[in-house]
Write a protein that holds these residues in place. Sequence first.
Motif, PDB file in Angstrom:
ATOM      1  N   SER A  54      -3.346   6.209  -5.990  1.00  0.00           N
ATOM      2  CA  SER A  54      -4.761   5.445  -6.076  1.00  0.00           C
ATOM      3  C   SER A  54      -4.230   3.888  -5.713  1.00  0.00           C
ATOM      4  O   SER A  54      -3.185   3.415  -5.641  1.00  0.00           O
ATOM      5  N   ARG A  55      -5.334   3.370  -5.379  1.00  0.00           N
ATOM      6  CA  ARG A  55      -5.213   1.849  -5.127  1.00  0.00           C
ATOM      7  C   ARG A  55      -4.603   1.185  -6.091  1.00  0.00           C
ATOM      8  O   ARG A  55      -3.687   0.232  -6.038  1.00  0.00           O
ATOM      9  N   GLU A  56      -4.961   1.287  -7.213  1.00  0.00           N
ATOM     10  CA  GLU A  56      -4.460   0.459  -8.456  1.00  0.00           C
ATOM     11  C   GLU A  56      -3.041   0.848  -8.663  1.00  0.00           C
ATOM     12  O   GLU A  56      -1.965   0.044  -9.061  1.00  0.00           O
ATOM     13  N   GLN A  80      -6.353  -8.932  -7.796  1.00  0.00           N
ATOM     14  CA  GLN A  80      -7.083  -7.400  -7.501  1.00  0.00           C
ATOM     15  C   GLN A  80      -7.084  -6.574  -8.572  1.00  0.00           C
ATOM     16  O   GLN A  80      -7.834  -5.769  -8.748  1.00  0.00           O
ATOM     17  N   LYS A 133      -0.716   1.924  -6.592  1.00  0.00           N
ATOM     18  CA  LYS A 133       0.202   1.230  -5.566  1.00  0.00           C
ATOM     19  C   LYS A 133       0.160  -0.156  -5.548  1.00  0.00           C
ATOM     20  O   LYS A 133       1.280  -0.710  -5.531  1.00  0.00           O
ATOM     21  N   LEU A 134      -0.794  -0.887  -6.082  1.00  0.00           N
ATOM     22  CA  LEU A 134      -0.940  -2.442  -6.445  1.00  0.00           C
ATOM     23  C   LEU A 134       0.233  -2.715  -7.504  1.00  0.00           C
ATOM     24  O   LEU A 134       0.929  -3.457  -7.454  1.00  0.00           O
TER      25      LEU A 134
END
Length: 423
Positions: free
Chosen positions: A114-116, A174, A118-119
Amino acid sequence: MKEKAILVGCQLPHDDEERFTYSMEELASLAKTAQAEVLVTTTQKRPRFHPATYIGKGKLEELVALVDELEPDIVIFNNELTPSQIRNLSKELDARVIDRTQLILDIFAQRAKSREGKLQVELAQMQYALPRLVGQGEALSRLGGGIGTRGPGETKLETDRRHIRSRINEIKQQLAVIVEHRSRYRERRKQNSTFQISLVGYTNAGKSTLFNRLTAADTFEENLLFATLDPTTRKMQLPCGYTVLLTDTVGFIQDLPTSLVAAFRSTLEEVNEADFVLHIVDSSDANYVGHERTVRELLHELEVEKIPSLTVYNKKDVQHPSFLPSPKGEHIVISAFEQQDLERLRHGIERDMLQLMKPYHVAVPASEGRLLHLLKTDSVLQETVFDEEEHTYMCKGYVFPNSPLNGQIQRYTARKGEEKTDV
């Protein structure tokens, strides 16, 4: 193609033999998960880590000879190395030098979908890399690829500290937006008075396998450490027909780097918001007691120990010969592949959930179709009897104290003779 690795550990006086041996075995499992082939493991006992090279002078000479002979791609150290230790070891060894933290970060980088996720990995990589950029000079050119360099953070490692600090702030902003979204979803679930259950446990305890069997989901499951990184939530129906939400979470591990706990705090907050916790323990692992203790300590750090929980000892089909359940708290012993065991677990969850609810006994007019429907979906309705004379339904069941249904139930609270049963 698998990278060849040499593992290096240093045992201090306070490390007992069993814990240290297990820690080295776990390092080998982590290396396997990161797609490395372990050539050899070498260890040393010391009163403290050597400030310049982690291991002593004689052991370092032995390691240099091993590297020359076996020509590994990478040398992995079992503890977090200081910037100067990495710099000094890199000068001596003709192989890439990484530590346990970098190895775990690499696995997280591979697993994050997920984007979360990866961040969060990138944030942890940045925070790890920042102090290690100081004075490394040419050493940075060695980080050309492979284990310990993967993931969204790899292209940033050669930038200056100011750029990295600004990127850290950007990622935090973010993540704050994503955390806000996640908390809104949680609030919505709370308002709908949905019962939320979190699966927690040591990495590779079988959480995802159990999650898939209970919810008929298709979460990635494999005999690897950190197979799950992003939390997944699915519906699960209990034997009484009531639907609850089950969340699979990232596995814990002993000596989990502080930066990783901090980076994944928003993910772990899913556990904090749960109404009930299922603590999954791998009963086939020789160090199951240590695993259980590690998870309990991390749950204590997250201030989760007050949430009602059930300890689930999984993998009973391959149970360790010395296995004995902990006398602390309630527990159940199962195999995620036994349908009968899954049913026992569902009944166990239901029993514990009912203890958190309040009983009701109401006479609902037949015209109140919507309330009857809500009793079926938002409460545990155990008995419904139609009274033809009164043209009402006598309903018995359980409801959560904070449920919006309580107000409507109070209006129709049934009487048993002269005795009134309040919710």
